[in-house]
Each structure stands twice: as structure tokens, then as C-alpha cells.
Design a protein around this motif. Structure first.
Motif, PDB file in Angstrom:
ATOM      1  N   ARG A  65      -1.158  39.869   1.099  1.00  0.00           N
ATOM      2  CA  ARG A  65      -1.198  40.197  -0.370  1.00  0.00           C
ATOM      3  C   ARG A  65       0.302  41.694   0.817  1.00  0.00           C
ATOM      4  O   ARG A  65       0.042  42.370   1.644  1.00  0.00           O
ATOM      5  N   LYS A  66       2.145  41.857  -0.385  1.00  0.00           N
ATOM      6  CA  LYS A  66       2.720  42.688   0.316  1.00  0.00           C
ATOM      7  C   LYS A  66       3.240  43.036  -0.053  1.00  0.00           C
ATOM      8  O   LYS A  66       3.126  42.481  -1.472  1.00  0.00           O
ATOM      9  N   GLN A  67       3.138  44.992  -0.731  1.00  0.00           N
ATOM     10  CA  GLN A  67       3.810  45.540  -1.112  1.00  0.00           C
ATOM     11  C   GLN A  67       5.433  45.638  -1.327  1.00  0.00           C
ATOM     12  O   GLN A  67       6.477  45.326  -0.161  1.00  0.00           O
ATOM     13  N   LYS A  68       5.783  45.584  -2.469  1.00  0.00           N
ATOM     14  CA  LYS A  68       7.465  45.447  -2.588  1.00  0.00           C
ATOM     15  C   LYS A  68       8.068  46.454  -3.177  1.00  0.00           C
ATOM     16  O   LYS A  68       7.438  46.846  -4.511  1.00  0.00           O
ATOM     17  N   LYS A  69       8.590  47.150  -2.266  1.00  0.00           N
ATOM     18  CA  LYS A  69       8.705  48.702  -3.010  1.00  0.00           C
ATOM     19  C   LYS A  69      10.329  48.400  -3.552  1.00  0.00           C
ATOM     20  O   LYS A  69      11.224  47.417  -3.407  1.00  0.00           O
ATOM     21  N   PHE A  70      10.561  49.260  -4.471  1.00  0.00           N
ATOM     22  CA  PHE A  70      11.520  49.083  -5.589  1.00  0.00           C
ATOM     23  C   PHE A  70      12.237  50.837  -6.386  1.00  0.00           C
ATOM     24  O   PHE A  70      11.271  51.899  -6.280  1.00  0.00           O
ATOM     25  N   THR A  71      13.178  51.019  -6.729  1.00  0.00           N
ATOM     26  CA  THR A  71      13.735  52.328  -7.240  1.00  0.00           C
ATOM     27  C   THR A  71      13.828  52.321  -8.728  1.00  0.00           C
ATOM     28  O   THR A  71      14.484  50.968  -8.803  1.00  0.00           O
ATOM     29  N   ASN A  72      13.305  52.489  -9.499  1.00  0.00           N
ATOM     30  CA  ASN A  72      13.502  51.961 -11.684  1.00  0.00           C
ATOM     31  C   ASN A  72      14.879  52.783 -11.558  1.00  0.00           C
ATOM     32  O   ASN A  72      15.052  53.635 -10.826  1.00  0.00           O
ATOM     33  N   ARG A  73      15.364  52.855 -13.012  1.00  0.00           N
ATOM     34  CA  ARG A  73      16.398  53.392 -13.659  1.00  0.00           C
ATOM     35  C   ARG A  73      16.206  54.846 -13.821  1.00  0.00           C
ATOM     36  O   ARG A  73      17.639  55.280 -13.677  1.00  0.00           O
ATOM     37  N   PHE A  74      15.631  55.150 -13.195  1.00  0.00           N
ATOM     38  CA  PHE A  74      15.426  56.983 -13.660  1.00  0.00           C
ATOM     39  C   PHE A  74      15.536  57.587 -12.212  1.00  0.00           C
ATOM     40  O   PHE A  74      14.825  58.847 -12.321  1.00  0.00           O
ATOM     41  N   GLY A  75      15.168  57.025 -11.358  1.00  0.00           N
ATOM     42  CA  GLY A  75      15.191  57.335  -9.882  1.00  0.00           C
ATOM     43  C   GLY A  75      13.900  57.354  -9.000  1.00  0.00           C
ATOM     44  O   GLY A  75      13.755  58.038  -8.329  1.00  0.00           O
ATOM     45  N   HIS A  76      12.416  56.625 -10.030  1.00  0.00           N
ATOM     46  CA  HIS A  76      11.838  57.099  -9.074  1.00  0.00           C
ATOM     47  C   HIS A  76      11.599  55.744  -8.770  1.00  0.00           C
ATOM     48  O   HIS A  76      11.543  54.787  -8.833  1.00  0.00           O
ATOM     49  N   SER A  84       6.001  50.876  -6.249  1.00  0.00           N
ATOM     50  CA  SER A  84       5.900  49.764  -5.413  1.00  0.00           C
ATOM     51  C   SER A  84       5.176  48.204  -6.581  1.00  0.00           C
ATOM     52  O   SER A  84       4.244  49.062  -7.085  1.00  0.00           O
ATOM     53  N   TYR A  85       5.306  47.389  -5.845  1.00  0.00           N
ATOM     54  CA  TYR A  85       4.333  46.366  -6.426  1.00  0.00           C
ATOM     55  C   TYR A  85       3.701  45.268  -5.386  1.00  0.00           C
ATOM     56  O   TYR A  85       4.191  44.773  -4.190  1.00  0.00           O
ATOM     57  N   THR A  86       2.920  44.524  -6.147  1.00  0.00           N
ATOM     58  CA  THR A  86       2.121  43.356  -4.983  1.00  0.00           C
ATOM     59  C   THR A  86       1.926  42.347  -5.264  1.00  0.00           C
ATOM     60  O   THR A  86       2.935  41.621  -5.964  1.00  0.00           O
ATOM     61  N   VAL A  87       3.192  41.770  -4.479  1.00  0.00           N
ATOM     62  CA  VAL A  87       3.001  40.001  -4.036  1.00  0.00           C
ATOM     63  C   VAL A  87       2.799  39.643  -2.937  1.00  0.00           C
ATOM     64  O   VAL A  87       2.143  39.625  -2.397  1.00  0.00           O
ATOM     65  N   TYR A  88       2.445  38.417  -3.437  1.00  0.00           N
ATOM     66  CA  TYR A  88       0.851  37.470  -3.196  1.00  0.00           C
ATOM     67  C   TYR A  88       1.479  36.111  -2.744  1.00  0.00           C
ATOM     68  O   TYR A  88       2.513  35.440  -3.068  1.00  0.00           O
ATOM     69  N   ILE A  89       1.644  36.123  -1.282  1.00  0.00           N
ATOM     70  CA  ILE A  89       2.248  34.874  -0.739  1.00  0.00           C
ATOM     71  C   ILE A  89       0.807  33.823  -0.296  1.00  0.00           C
ATOM     72  O   ILE A  89       0.301  34.129   0.355  1.00  0.00           O
ATOM     73  N   PRO A  90       0.764  33.006  -0.349  1.00  0.00           N
ATOM     74  CA  PRO A  90      -0.029  31.831  -0.048  1.00  0.00           C
ATOM     75  C   PRO A  90       0.040  31.214   1.434  1.00  0.00           C
ATOM     76  O   PRO A  90       0.697  31.469   1.943  1.00  0.00           O
ATOM     77  N   ILE A  91      -1.276  31.614   1.554  1.00  0.00           N
ATOM     78  CA  ILE A  91      -1.402  31.185   3.258  1.00  0.00           C
ATOM     79  C   ILE A  91      -1.640  30.104   3.772  1.00  0.00           C
ATOM     80  O   ILE A  91      -1.737  29.762   4.645  1.00  0.00           O
ATOM     81  N   LEU A  92      -2.472  29.310   2.542  1.00  0.00           N
ATOM     82  CA  LEU A  92      -2.874  27.555   3.190  1.00  0.00           C
ATOM     83  C   LEU A  92      -2.376  26.764   3.017  1.00  0.00           C
ATOM     84  O   LEU A  92      -0.908  27.317   2.083  1.00  0.00           O
ATOM     85  N   GLU A  93      -2.626  26.143   3.775  1.00  0.00           N
ATOM     86  CA  GLU A  93      -1.496  24.795   2.892  1.00  0.00           C
ATOM     87  C   GLU A  93      -2.294  24.092   1.884  1.00  0.00           C
ATOM     88  O   GLU A  93      -2.640  24.449   1.592  1.00  0.00           O
ATOM     89  N   ASN A  94      -1.160  23.320   1.789  1.00  0.00           N
ATOM     90  CA  ASN A  94      -0.798  23.090  -0.235  1.00  0.00           C
ATOM     91  C   ASN A  94      -2.438  22.008  -0.250  1.00  0.00           C
ATOM     92  O   ASN A  94      -3.388  22.533  -1.524  1.00  0.00           O
ATOM     93  N   LYS A  95      -2.712  21.216   0.455  1.00  0.00           N
ATOM     94  CA  LYS A  95      -3.530  20.333   0.647  1.00  0.00           C
ATOM     95  C   LYS A  95      -5.429  20.704   0.404  1.00  0.00           C
ATOM     96  O   LYS A  95      -5.978  20.625  -0.306  1.00  0.00           O
ATOM     97  N   GLN A  96      -5.186  22.372   1.197  1.00  0.00           N
ATOM     98  CA  GLN A  96      -6.431  23.332   1.278  1.00  0.00           C
ATOM     99  C   GLN A  96      -6.942  23.945  -0.129  1.00  0.00           C
ATOM    100  O   GLN A  96      -7.180  24.018  -1.231  1.00  0.00           O
ATOM    101  N   TYR A  97      -5.221  24.121  -1.286  1.00  0.00           N
ATOM    102  CA  TYR A  97      -5.939  24.447  -2.111  1.00  0.00           C
ATOM    103  C   TYR A  97      -6.015  23.659  -2.705  1.00  0.00           C
ATOM    104  O   TYR A  97      -6.814  24.137  -4.292  1.00  0.00           O
ATOM    105  N   VAL A  98      -5.761  22.268  -3.010  1.00  0.00           N
ATOM    106  CA  VAL A  98      -5.681  21.007  -3.653  1.00  0.00           C
ATOM    107  C   VAL A  98      -7.554  20.940  -3.961  1.00  0.00           C
ATOM    108  O   VAL A  98      -8.224  20.560  -4.442  1.00  0.00           O
TER     109      VAL A  98
END
Length: 104
Positions: free
Chosen positions: A65-76, A79-93
Motif C-alpha cells: 500500500r502506497k499513498q499517492k499525494k495530489f492537490t485538487n482543483r481548489f488547491g487542497h 492523498s489516496y492509496t494505491v495497491y501494488i501486487p507483490i506476489l508472483e502471478n502464479k501465486q495469486y492464481v
């Protein structure tokens, strides 16, 4: 929504619940996986809840889980969370089929 897909010669059947949908999404991840993606594609706002339940049930971390920061159109700043897969594809299968067999 028909999500039948094939990976490495294995057909991944349609998910039958939200936990399987989480794993399906991790098998075929979008460029950026976030709550906004989940809500737009699957019309559900329970991604982080179901992911946490699944990780607890399987006793394994499925994503980084990584936080991605941004500034909205009103200057506020926000952040939101981005989820990055960490296992090999075959493990998810493997986890996907384990979860499907657990229901039967």
C-alpha cells in the motif's frame, strides 16, 4: 460481467464473490489499482475491507500500500492509496483456486 480469462494455459473462471474478485484483479492488475478504479469498474466501494479480510483469512500480505499525494482543483492537498501486487502471478492464481475450492 464476463471475466473469463486465460493465463499460462489456465482458464480463470468468473469470480463468484468479492474476495475472488480481489484476487482476479490482482491476477490481471490495472495500471493503477485504487479504490476509485474498483468503484468505477466493479461498482463496489468495499475493496479495502475485502482485501483486509482476505489477507487476514489467508494469513498473507497480498499487496503493498502506497499513498499517492495530489492537490485538487481548489488547491487542497490530499492523498489516496494505491495497491501494488507483490506476489508472483502464479501465486495469486493458486490462491484464487484455493478460495474457489474452499466454498464447495
Amino acid at each position: 460481467m464476463n471475466l473469463f480469462q486465460e493465463i499460462n494455459g489456465v482458464t480463470i473462471p468468473n469470480p463468484t464473490n468479492q474476495w475472488e474478485m480481489i484476487l482476479h484483479t490482482l491476477i490481471f492488475p490495472p495500471k493503477e489499482l485504487s479504490m476509485a478504479y474498483w468503484m468505477n469498474v466493479y461498482k463496489s466501494h468495499k475493496f479495502s475491507s475485502r482485501l483486509g479480510e482476505l489477507e487476514k483469512d489467508l494469513n498473507i500480505m497480498l499487496v503493498e500500500r502506497k499513498q499517492k499525494k495530489f492537490t485538487n482543483r481548489f488547491g487542497h492537498k490530499s492523498s489516496y492509496t494505491v495497491y501494488i501486487p507483490i506476489l508472483e502471478n502464479k501465486q495469486y492464481v493458486e490462491l484464487y483456486f484455493k478460495l474457489q475450492n474452499k466454498e464447495k
